[in-house]
Write a protein that holds these residues in place. Sequence first.
Motif, PDB file in Angstrom:
ATOM      1  N   HIS A  58       2.508 -65.947 -47.622  1.00  0.00           N
ATOM      2  CA  HIS A  58       2.550 -64.859 -46.784  1.00  0.00           C
ATOM      3  C   HIS A  58       2.845 -65.104 -45.363  1.00  0.00           C
ATOM      4  O   HIS A  58       2.161 -66.148 -44.755  1.00  0.00           O
ATOM      5  CB  HIS A  58       1.236 -64.270 -47.010  1.00  0.00           C
ATOM      6  N   LEU A  59       3.953 -64.537 -44.836  1.00  0.00           N
ATOM      7  CA  LEU A  59       4.473 -64.866 -43.590  1.00  0.00           C
ATOM      8  C   LEU A  59       4.132 -63.999 -42.606  1.00  0.00           C
ATOM      9  O   LEU A  59       3.688 -62.939 -42.791  1.00  0.00           O
ATOM     10  CB  LEU A  59       5.868 -65.207 -43.645  1.00  0.00           C
ATOM     11  N   GLU A 108       4.901 -61.638 -39.188  1.00  0.00           N
ATOM     12  CA  GLU A 108       5.825 -60.060 -39.031  1.00  0.00           C
ATOM     13  C   GLU A 108       7.419 -60.927 -38.625  1.00  0.00           C
ATOM     14  O   GLU A 108       8.247 -60.479 -39.610  1.00  0.00           O
ATOM     15  CB  GLU A 108       5.439 -59.756 -37.726  1.00  0.00           C
ATOM     16  N   LYS A 109       7.178 -61.644 -37.805  1.00  0.00           N
ATOM     17  CA  LYS A 109       8.559 -62.080 -37.354  1.00  0.00           C
ATOM     18  C   LYS A 109       8.840 -63.613 -37.588  1.00  0.00           C
ATOM     19  O   LYS A 109       8.027 -64.368 -37.614  1.00  0.00           O
ATOM     20  CB  LYS A 109       8.810 -61.876 -35.949  1.00  0.00           C
ATOM     21  N   ASN A 168       7.683 -59.706 -45.533  1.00  0.00           N
ATOM     22  CA  ASN A 168       7.084 -60.969 -45.078  1.00  0.00           C
ATOM     23  C   ASN A 168       6.675 -61.697 -46.023  1.00  0.00           C
ATOM     24  O   ASN A 168       5.471 -62.653 -45.804  1.00  0.00           O
ATOM     25  CB  ASN A 168       6.021 -60.890 -43.813  1.00  0.00           C
ATOM     26  N   THR A 169       6.884 -61.621 -47.266  1.00  0.00           N
ATOM     27  CA  THR A 169       6.478 -62.568 -48.456  1.00  0.00           C
ATOM     28  C   THR A 169       7.677 -63.438 -49.139  1.00  0.00           C
ATOM     29  O   THR A 169       8.675 -62.824 -49.527  1.00  0.00           O
ATOM     30  CB  THR A 169       5.871 -61.755 -49.679  1.00  0.00           C
ATOM     31  N   TRP A 211      14.816 -63.724 -43.025  1.00  0.00           N
ATOM     32  CA  TRP A 211      13.323 -63.519 -43.152  1.00  0.00           C
ATOM     33  C   TRP A 211      13.202 -62.440 -44.267  1.00  0.00           C
ATOM     34  O   TRP A 211      13.706 -61.376 -44.263  1.00  0.00           O
ATOM     35  CB  TRP A 211      12.820 -62.942 -41.687  1.00  0.00           C
TER      36      TRP A 211
END
Length: 478
Positions: A461-462, A464-465, A426-427, A422
Motif C-alpha cells: 500500500h503506497l 498517494e503520489k 496506490n496498490t 505509479w
Amino acid sequence: MNLNRRTFTAGLSTLLIAPAALAQIEGEHIATKPEHPVKAIQDTETRAQRNERMAWWRAARFGMFIHWGLYSIPAGTWDGKRIPSVGEWIMNTASIPVADYKALAPQFNPTGFSAETIVSLAKAAGQKYIVITAKHHDGFAMFDSKANDFNIVAATPFKRDPLRELAEECKKQGVKLGFYYSQDQDWTAPGGAAYKTGDHQPPTFHWDPAQNGDFATYLHTKAIPQMKELLTNYGDFPVVIWFDTPTKDMTPELAGEIVELLNQHPNLIWNNRLGGGYKGDTETPEQYIPATGYPGEDWESCMTMNDTWGYKSYDDNFKSTETLLRNLIDIASKGGNYLLNIGPDSHGVVPAAEVERLQQVGKWIDVNGEAIYGTQPTLFGSEAGSFSATEKDHEGKPKFIAAWDWRSTTTPNKIYISIFNWPANNTFHLDKLPRKVKSAYLLADKKHLKLTHTGNSLDIHLPEKALDPIATVVVLNT
Ligand code: GLC
C-alpha cells in the motif's frame, strides 16, 4: 500489476538458469573454447579468482565513457558540409586524406580541459569508473606516447597528457580509470585496418594510399608499444582496457601477442572486442539493452546520450534524464553495467546538456544508489517485458516488447522495486513472491509501508503520489 504465468516463468527460468550455471564448484577451471595460442587469464583462472577480479566492476554498475580527440575540432562538419554518422568517424565517412586530418593536430589546444571537473562530474553522477579513448580509429594518441609522435603532447600546442591528469585526479577522488584503445583500426598509420564506409574498396577499405602497409608491422611498431605505455605509465591505472572493432587482420597469433601483454596485469579487465578468438571478460552490447541481459555473463551496455560518441556541434538529440536513469535501473535489474558516454568539445569542455543529465541522474543515485550498486539481478523477470507471439525482430526472432512499469534488483536480505509507473489505487501487486517478505519501506524517506499478504501474493500500500516521477524505490525486507 498482474504477472501472467507464461512470461513470469519464462523470465524466472532465464534467471534461474543463470545462478545454476554460475554455481560451478569453487576452484574448478572453466572450460573455454577455442584453444588459444597464448592462454588468457579467462582460460586459466578459477571461478573464485574470477569473482575476485571482477568484484569491483560488478558492484560498480555505472561508468562514464569519454570519446574525445581531434575529431572534436571538425565536430561533424567538413569543408562546410555536415557529415552523417558518428563524429569520431568523420575521417573515414568524409574520406579525409591522412595529411589533411593530421593537420588538425596543430589546431588542437583544449585549454578548457579540467580532469578535476570531469572526474567530479562522474562522481556526482554516481559513475564509479571512467573509460577514455586513449587512441580511437583515427590513430591520434590522447597521451604522451614515445612510440608514435602523432599524439597530444608531441603534435599539438596543448603539450599536456590528459590521461595522466585524469589518472591523478581519479586516484584523488576514488574513481577508477580505464582506457579505450582501437587496436585494429588506425586510419593514419600505414597498415592500420579500416572498416568500410561509403565506396571504400576491399580488401583494405582505405581511401588514401598513405594508409597502405602491413598490419603486423603497424601492430608491432605502434599499437603494441603504445599499449605497453598505457599499461605501465599511469600508476594503478588502467583497470580496464576497452578494445574495439576487431578485424580479420587480428589473427589468433597476433592477438596472442597482445594477450601476453595483458597477462602481465592479472587484475586487468578487458572486453570481448580484441579479436583473434579471445572472449575477454565482458559482453559489450552497444546502443541497446539486451532483453534479458546475458545470464551468467558479465556484460556492459555502452550508450551515447545523443546520437554520437565524439562531439558533433549540431547533434542535440539528447535522451531525457528519465530515459537514461530508467536504462540504468533496467540494466542493473538484468545484472549488467551501464557505460554512458560524454563527448567533450575541442576546448575540452563537456556539453551542458550532458552535464545537466549526469547531475540529475546523480541526484537520484544519491538517494537510491543502494538499489543499484552491488546488487544482483531481479528474482522476478517478466516485469521487463515479453516476447511477442506474432511480431518478429530484424533477425526474424520473436520481437521483445519491453514493459516500463517497474524493475527489481536484489541483495541477500532485500528486494528493491523501482516503480516507474505509479499503480492505480496506490496498490502495488506482486504475484508468486520469490522470497518471504517481512516488511517494506520507501527508500527515499524510510517510511514504513502497509502490506497485505494473500497466499504467495502481496499488495503493497503506497502513498498517494510517487516520491520521484522517474523511479520511486520500495524496499522489501526478506
Ligand atoms: C562503435 C563505434 C566507435 C565507438 C564504439 C563505442 O564501435 O564505431 O566509434 O567508439 O562503438 O562502443
